[in-house]
Design an enzyme around this catalytic site. Structure first.
Site, PDB file in Angstrom:
ATOM      1  N   HIS A   1       0.815  -1.219   0.000  1.00 61.06           N
ATOM      2  CA  HIS A   1       0.000   0.000   0.000  1.00 61.06           C
ATOM      3  C   HIS A   1       0.847   1.268   0.000  1.00 61.06           C
ATOM      4  CE1 HIS A   1       0.777  -0.521   4.297  1.00 61.06           C
ATOM      5  NE2 HIS A   1       0.565   0.766   4.420  1.00 61.06           N
TER       6      HIS A   1
ATOM      7  N   CYS B   1      -1.658  11.074  22.122  1.00 57.96           N
ATOM      8  CA  CYS B   1      -3.111  10.931  22.148  1.00 57.96           C
ATOM      9  C   CYS B   1      -3.664  10.205  20.944  1.00 57.96           C
ATOM     10  CB  CYS B   1      -3.765  12.299  22.227  1.00 57.96           C
ATOM     11  SG  CYS B   1      -3.586  12.996  23.847  1.00 57.96           S
TER      12      CYS B   1
END
Lengths: 299, 294
Positions: free
Chosen positions: A98, A222
């Site tokens: 990919h 995060c």
């Protein structure tokens, strides 16, 4: 890295090479570590976050001189930099489809003739017993075509794509104070721009970019679900106030200069908006002596 | 990307009460920059009526940290101090229509900031001098009291939950035992028994292998030398005074001496040593040497 941790648990000894603040490997340290106890060396050809290129061809030669097997993860590099395996001492090389516009879920493990290995999947004798399971013909053909196209566009990657990347960086850095490019700027992939925006956090940047239809990725804690910023940023000693605000923009030959200009327009107000919320920022610049002036703790 | 509620998105994209309140008389600064979340909450409280007149936030953190901060300021405005002290982190999360489990720590940060700000208003000292033993998670500076409060208020039962709610234990993982002791203690209060469960993704400490003292000292020195240039870049330096088994006594010198980040620096060095050497190494300031030997 996870595989190394697993092997370590199994009792293998793992040496991790250090990098400097630009993400460059210390080849003296590497030379010192290479001895007859080393089973295998694995080095990525280019770093996935910064695009920094590593001297894998030289490192493969050094490994061979000591009789050590050499593997490289060339997932980021294939199609971006010329690779001529015959002229190198590389024993094993991994490619992921990919990354060069092939379908997701197909890849290649190159093994130099004569290199012994154990199959990961046993059972059927497909691929002459090297990997059990019916071949995914459509994806394999897709990867073949993608590789041909990548080869044909190698020059484009290093001219047009590189020019777009350079324009993106130059445009953003000129408009956003306290931002810098991470990694070895002189020596890297032509399609990767990793920019650290000081005093803001990456997830916020991504959410705002996403709203404008711009896809990027971040080295912040995060976004990944881990609690620490990317180990790549940590290894280079990038301070936490910048490491959490790193964004990677990946450019391909399917992007246009008009899109680049769009991103250059979009980024500065996003950073300014988040800095307005940041305790490290005041008006048009960071607060004086930021790390000392704002040193929060949990009581 | 995380699956955030509409309320979280609204408070992130259009935050309320952003920025510091001018002439605030209550300030709470909490968080851990290591893991990328920090909040300064400023309040203006009427000393006579004890009512919160204005609230403002400044947040370094992710979308849900900004949204939690914004929500908190909306929740406290116009309320009496005693009333807001009853706000729990669950209340903040509920106000936002829920938070992903891994993001619950953002709501805890809000509550902690609120308590710190009110302590500041009342002239109480919001202590952060972590006594030896009370600081549990050295990576992110989380102490036992905060973990205990959060476990109690949220009825947490596993190590993973504690990490989601406080971040404690999410770094080098050397404090997992300490967290489990707290869980066991709080759960025992309700007559429950804590059972150790392996986290889904094993965070594996390096396999310890036999090492002589001499080998360990050499390796500690090598690691310290690799850290030194970083300290020198900030005009500081480190001096190794003694190495006693797995305890390293050091003096931070130059700009590092007396720096507010001294503790964080020592913690960082300790983490690096523990990672590199594959054994739990403690780094202590040299002046503690006599105390430790006594």
């Amino acid at each position: 890295m996870n595989l190394c941790e697993y092997l370590q648990k199994e009792g293998y000894k793992i040496h991790k090479l250090h990098v400097d603040e630009k993400g460059r490997l210390d080849l003296d340290e590497y030379e010192e570590l290479l001895d007859d106890k080393v089973a295998i060396v694995s080095v990525m050809w280019a770093n996935n976050e910064t695009g920094t290129l590593f001297p894998v061809e030289k490192m493969a030669e050094m490994a061979h001189a000591k009789g050590v097997l050499f593997h490289t993860d060339a997932v980021q590099a294939v199609g971006k930099v010329p690779i001529d395996l015959k002229s190198t001492k590389i024993d094993m090389l991994s490619v992921s489809g990919h990354k060069l516009h092939a379908p997701k879920g197909v890849g290649v493990l190159y093994l130099r003739r004569g290199v012994k290995f154990r199959p990961l999947l046993r059972g059927g004798h497909q691929e002459r017993g090297r990997r059990a399971g019916t071949e995914n013909s459509a994806s394999i053909v897709g990867l073949g075509v993608a590789a041909e196209l990548a080869g044909a566009h190698l020059v484009v990657e290093n001219t047009e794509v590189k020019a777009m990347r350079d324009r993106l960086e130059q445009g953003i850095l000129a408009a956003v104070p306290n931002s810098f490019v991470t990694g070895d700027v002189e020596n890297r992939l032509p399609n990767t721009a990793n920019i650290a925006f000081e005093y803001v956090e990456g997830e916020g940047i991504l959410l705002l970019l996403n709203k404008m239809g711009i896809a990027a990725s971040s080295g912040s804690a995060c976004t990944s679900g881990s609690l620490e910023p990317s180990h790549v940023m940590k290894a280079m000693g990038i301070p936490y106030t910048a490491a959490h605000g790193t964004i990677r923009f990946s450019i391909s030959r399917y992007n246009t200069m008009a899109e680049i200009e769009q991103v250059i327009q979009a980024v500065p107000p996003i950073i300014a908006q988040l800095r307005k919320l940041s305790p490290y920022w005041s008006g048009n610049g960071p607060i004086e002596n930021p790390q000392k002036a704002f040193a929060p703790t949990y009581a | 990307m995380w699956d955030y509620s509409e309320q979280v998105k609204e408070h992130f994209f259009n935050p309320k009460n952003a920025g510091a309140v001018p002439d605030a008389n209550a300030v709470g600064e909490v968080g851990s920059i290591t893991c990328g979340d920090a909040l300064r909450l400023t309040l203006k409280i009427d000393p006579d009526t004890q009512t919160i007149l204005e609230a403002g936030f400044q947040t370094f953190g992710c979308g849900s940290a900004i949204a939690s901060s914004s929500a908190l300021t909306e929740m406290v405005k116009g309320k009496h101090v005693e009333e807001v002290l009853k706000i729990t982190n669950q209340d903040i999360a509920e106000f936002l229509g829920g938070l992903p489990p891994e993001k619950m720590h953002c709501s805890v940060m809000g509550r902690e900031a609120l308590h710190a700000a009110i302590a500041n208003f009342r002239g109480e000292v919001w202590v952060d001098d972590h006594e030896e033993g009370s600081l549990i998670c050295k990576c992110f500076g989380i102490d036992a009291a905060m973990i205990e409060r959060t476990v109690r208020e949220n009825g947490l039962k596993t190590l993973e939950e504690v990490t989601n709610y406080t971040k404690a234990g999410g770094g080098c993982s050397s404090c997992h035992e300490g967290i489990e002791e707290i869980l066991a203690k709080v759960m025992a209060e309700h007559g429950e028994k804590f059972t150790h469960t392996e986290p889904a993704v094993p965070v594996t400490p390096a396999k310890p292998y036999a090492m002589t003292n001499l080998q360990r000292i050499k390796r500690i020195e090598m690691v310290i030398e690799s850290i030194r240039p970083q300290l020198q870049r900030d005009k500081g330096d480190i001096e190794v005074v003694d190495i006693d088994g797995k305890i390293v006594y050091v003096n931070l010198t130059g700009a590092c001496a007396g720096c507010m980040m001294e503790q964080a620096t020592l913690g960082g060095i300790q983490q690096k040593l523990t990672e590199e050497i594959g054994e739990p190494i403690r780094v202590l300031p040299a002046h503690l040497r006599e105390a430790m030997e006594a």
